[in-house]
Design an enzyme around this catalytic site. Structure first.
Site, short mmCIF file in Angstrom:
data_model
loop_
_atom_site.label_atom_id
_atom_site.label_comp_id
_atom_site.label_asym_id
_atom_site.label_seq_id
_atom_site.Cartn_x
_atom_site.Cartn_y
_atom_site.Cartn_z
N ARG A 1 -5.77 5.94 -7.42
CA ARG A 1 -5.53 7.39 -7.40
C ARG A 1 -5.51 7.95 -8.82
O ARG A 1 -6.07 9.02 -9.10
CB ARG A 1 -4.23 7.67 -6.67
CG ARG A 1 -4.23 7.23 -5.21
CD ARG A 1 -2.83 7.16 -4.62
NE ARG A 1 -2.19 8.47 -4.61
CZ ARG A 1 -0.91 8.65 -4.34
NH1 ARG A 1 -0.12 7.61 -4.09
NH2 ARG A 1 -0.40 9.87 -4.33
N LEU B 1 0.86 -1.17 0.00
CA LEU B 1 0.00 0.00 0.00
C LEU B 1 0.90 1.23 0.00
O LEU B 1 1.99 1.21 0.55
CB LEU B 1 -0.90 0.02 1.24
CG LEU B 1 -1.94 -1.09 1.39
CD1 LEU B 1 -2.68 -0.95 2.73
CD2 LEU B 1 -2.93 -1.09 0.24
N ASP B 2 0.43 2.31 -0.62
CA ASP B 2 1.20 3.56 -0.59
C ASP B 2 1.40 4.01 0.85
O ASP B 2 0.60 3.67 1.73
CB ASP B 2 0.48 4.65 -1.38
CG ASP B 2 0.38 4.33 -2.86
OD1 ASP B 2 1.25 3.59 -3.35
OD2 ASP B 2 -0.56 4.80 -3.51
N LYS B 3 2.41 4.80 1.07
CA LYS B 3 2.74 5.28 2.41
C LYS B 3 1.52 5.87 3.13
O LYS B 3 1.26 5.54 4.28
CB LYS B 3 3.85 6.33 2.31
CG LYS B 3 4.16 7.03 3.63
CD LYS B 3 5.18 8.15 3.44
CE LYS B 3 5.37 8.93 4.74
NZ LYS B 3 6.30 10.07 4.56
N THR C 1 -1.67 5.52 2.45
CA THR C 1 -2.89 4.71 2.40
C THR C 1 -2.91 3.77 3.61
O THR C 1 -1.93 3.10 3.90
CB THR C 1 -2.96 3.89 1.10
OG1 THR C 1 -2.96 4.78 -0.01
CG2 THR C 1 -4.23 3.06 1.06
#
Length: 305
Positions: free
Chosen positions: A203, A91-93, A95
């Site tokens: 996104r 997961l993105d930082k 998120t």
């Protein structure tokens, strides 16, 4: 004897496979907090906190999820790679939400296979700018590296190489952003089901659809306001991260094959923002005010001026 991967097998050939020993890792185990949703001998399911980077990279050798995992599972080193032990997806930082981590090579291979054949079910919740008119739909646009910004991805302006990307979406709730007695804008709470797993897929798809996620500093846009923004508007615009949460993850157990589903409750900051939008300033609770103040680094009085 050793042979090339391209060699053609003949009848009665015998194949001997030897697994390489795990590489010694230079990563440090760190006693960082983990929100564990489920754990067994094969894998770990966690609720990743917003702001936590998944694995070390250049300039960030510590403070990541991997560092925390190495402390919780000392035998994890070497499972799937030196720099990303146990990591089968990310997961993105900024998120938050549910992630699964493999604890041994058997589980790693089984989980990677499920992600590859798309039998893993993923469901996200996102708060996006604008009034999404339709109640549901599917975005089917390939994603590639942005043609003029190598740090970004795009489904509109990309270089020749791109990969198929599909995102199902459904409207959960619609909000009006109010400045006094004037409607200042709109927001939509969406439930997202990615059929594929491309970098920044959700996104990018929402931004290119004209509805970027609130707080997205890469794919969002700076909203223009006339004069001083209203209280609700300034709180939403000041949300410090993308309002994106991985709520559910379903998979087949690596040994029994049974279907399992795990869910992670919404992070406190997104919950507080939704409560604020639903109740406006007169009904928001003290807990929500405290969370929003902490998230945005401002005091209570400035929020309501």
């Amino acid at each position: 004897m050793k042979t090339k991967p391209s060699v053609r097998l003949k009848a009665k050939d015998r194949i001997v496979i030897r697994c390489l020993p795990p590489r010694e890792t230079h990563l440090q185990a760190e006693a960082l907090p983990l929100d564990i949703l489920h754990e067994n001998e094969d894998y770990l399911v966690i609720n990743k906190a917003p702001g936590m980077v998944v694995h070390p990279a250049a300039g960030r050798p510590s403070g990541t999820l991997v560092n925390a995992l190495l402390h919780h599972c000392p035998d994890l080193a070497g499972i799937g790679g030196e720099r990303r032990p146990g990591i089968v997806h990310r997961l993105d930082k900024e998120t938050s939400g549910v992630m699964v981590i493999a604890k041994n090579m058997f589980a790693f291979q089984k989980l990677v296979e499920q992600f590859k054949n798309r039998s893993i079910g993923k469901e996200y919740v996102a708060l996006a700018w604008g009034d999404v008119k339709r109640d549901e739909g599917c975005i089917d646009r390939p994603i590639g590296r942005h043609s003029s910004d190598r740090k970004r991805m795009s489904s509109v302006h990309f270089i020749n190489k791109s990969r198929q990307a599909q995102t199902e979406w459904r409207v959960e709730e619609r909000f009006q952003v109010i400045d006094g007695n004037r409607v200042h804008g709109a927001l939509t709470l969406l439930r997202l089901r990615p059929r594929t797993g491309r970098t920044h897929q959700l996104r990018v798809h929402l931004a290119d659809m004209g509805h970027p996620i609130v707080g997205d500093k890469i794919y969002g846009y700076k909203r223009k306001t006339e004069g001083r923004a209203g209280a609700v508007d300034s709180i939403v615009e000041g949300f410090p991260r993308q309002a994106l949460h991985a709520e559910r993850l379903s998979l087949h157990d690596v040994r029994s094959g049974g279907r399992l589903e795990f869910s992670a409750p919404l992070a406190d900051d997104i919950l507080a923002l939704l409560q604020y939008l639903r109740g406006h300033r007169d009904e928001i609770g003290h807990r929500e005010i405290s969370i929003l103040r902490k998230a945005q680094g401002v005091d209570k009085e400035s929020l309501f001026k």
